[in-house]
Design an enzyme around this catalytic site. Sequence first.
Site, PDB file in Angstrom:
ATOM      1  N   LEU A 174      13.890  -2.175  45.284  1.00 27.69           N
ATOM      2  CA  LEU A 174      13.260  -2.951  46.248  1.00 27.69           C
ATOM      3  C   LEU A 174      12.216  -2.251  47.098  1.00 27.69           C
ATOM      4  CD1 LEU A 174      13.121  -5.763  47.623  1.00 27.69           C
ATOM      5  CD2 LEU A 174      14.595  -4.821  49.416  1.00 27.69           C
ATOM      6  N   GLY A 177       7.023  -4.217  51.503  1.00 32.52           N
ATOM      7  CA  GLY A 177       5.831  -4.317  51.776  1.00 32.52           C
ATOM      8  C   GLY A 177       5.070  -3.724  50.610  1.00 32.52           C
ATOM      9  N   CYS A 178       4.966  -4.209  49.437  1.00 39.21           N
ATOM     10  CA  CYS A 178       4.663  -3.529  48.472  1.00 39.21           C
ATOM     11  C   CYS A 178       2.974  -3.258  47.860  1.00 39.21           C
ATOM     12  CB  CYS A 178       5.171  -4.301  47.203  1.00 39.21           C
ATOM     13  SG  CYS A 178       4.810  -6.031  47.074  1.00 39.21           S
ATOM     14  N   GLY A 179       2.444  -3.984  48.906  1.00 38.20           N
ATOM     15  CA  GLY A 179       0.963  -4.094  48.736  1.00 38.20           C
ATOM     16  C   GLY A 179       0.152  -4.733  47.346  1.00 38.20           C
ATOM     17  N   THR A 199       5.799  -8.887  50.075  1.00 37.95           N
ATOM     18  CA  THR A 199       4.393  -8.886  50.673  1.00 37.95           C
ATOM     19  C   THR A 199       4.286 -10.155  51.522  1.00 37.95           C
ATOM     20  OG1 THR A 199       2.077  -8.886  50.332  1.00 37.95           O
ATOM     21  CG2 THR A 199       3.275  -9.778  48.626  1.00 37.95           C
ATOM     22  N   ILE A 200       3.266  -9.983  52.500  1.00 34.56           N
ATOM     23  CA  ILE A 200       3.113 -11.097  53.263  1.00 34.56           C
ATOM     24  C   ILE A 200       1.549 -11.613  53.152  1.00 34.56           C
ATOM     25  CG2 ILE A 200       5.035 -11.266  55.407  1.00 34.56           C
ATOM     26  CD1 ILE A 200       1.609  -9.377  55.588  1.00 34.56           C
ATOM     27  N   CYS A 357      -9.495   6.762  62.802  1.00 41.05           N
ATOM     28  CA  CYS A 357      -8.084   7.136  62.651  1.00 41.05           C
ATOM     29  C   CYS A 357      -8.143   8.543  61.741  1.00 41.05           C
ATOM     30  CB  CYS A 357      -7.687   6.198  61.492  1.00 41.05           C
ATOM     31  SG  CYS A 357      -7.231   4.369  62.235  1.00 41.05           S
TER      32      CYS A 357
END
Length: 386
Positions: A174, A177-179, A199-200, A357
């Site tokens: 699993l 957040g697999c992009g 993913t969202i 960043c």
Amino acid sequence: MNMPTLEKSPIGFDATSPSHRFIAELLREADIQLDGSRPWDIQLYAPGVIDSALSRGNLGLGESYMRGEWNAIRLDELFYRIMRAQLGQRIKPTQLVYHSLRSRLLNRQTAKRAWEVGEKHYNLGNDFYAAMLDQRMTYTCGYWKHAQTLDEAQEAKLDLICRKLQLKPGMRVLDIGCGWGSFMGYATEHYGVKCVGLTISREQAEFGQRLLRKGLPVEFRLQDYRDESETFDRVVSIGMFEHVGHKNYREYMSVVHRCLKDDGLFLLHTIGKNLSNTVTDPWIDKYIFPNGELPTLGQITDAAEALFVIEDIHNFGADYDRTLMAWHHNFETHWPRFKEQFGEHFYRMWRYYLLLCAGAFRAREIHLWQLVMSKQGVLGGYSRVS
């Protein structure tokens, strides 16, 4: 790397102004000058920049940069020097009290709000990210130990994760957040596993269908992590924990615990910060990652207490500096393709984001951690991989 030149003439500043005098003296401690000639010096093009920064912190500074009111050729070096000298701790913006209270008291990462970052950030367009990222579309820190290029660094990171998870053919993994599916593609191709990714972002889920067309055993699920209930041999989360929020850390760990088989391994790859009493940068929160929040190592281990045994912790945050600079190079190189679509305001926003960043990682203000966890402890001990 393409670096912008200074196209305007500095306006100079009122050396007698108390705010300018204070900032000039503060910046001098980090070897930065107002209207100086070095690449990391600040060039002022409009009045009010200093007062905006003092009252609104990086939110005011970033917005004035987006409006073109100041510049520095090497923003990354400017922010590195500011953060390394810890100048931010000497300025307490008066107008950010509400943002601080809101971040501490409210749950800004509820299941309903979790979709906001997908809509605002990850759905900018697959073509845009393909131009900035590596060939696998990996939007997380690369591993540069033996790498010379961005593609090599990202493949090295993906392989490092696979080896840390001790993947074997036939395992089900699993990916929370697999992009765009970079880990799932690599793991299925090289280690013979089957993957389910959450993913969202609709853009990411649609892009990921290319892996299915290649015949790889992967499945993209457009859903929040809290809705997952199946069990897996391994669980991985690469660059997603930054969107969970401190009020949800324990629930997140409980979800992973529920989804992981008793003899499984969980790898968490996340950016983290040094101090728990700091809140999300208001500029980053407003323009880049809405509702994001960086954890401390203590917050992670507290959330995992009684659920997981921490088998291994690996910090390679300095590699994120090099990764971000590689993304910035690609962004600058390919910007002419996207200039008409996004415009100058977006260009300055994105440049500010990447180089801010990079400076933060260079200053070791923030970090990149990989933690390997098990539910009951690996018998005989976990073998460290590097």
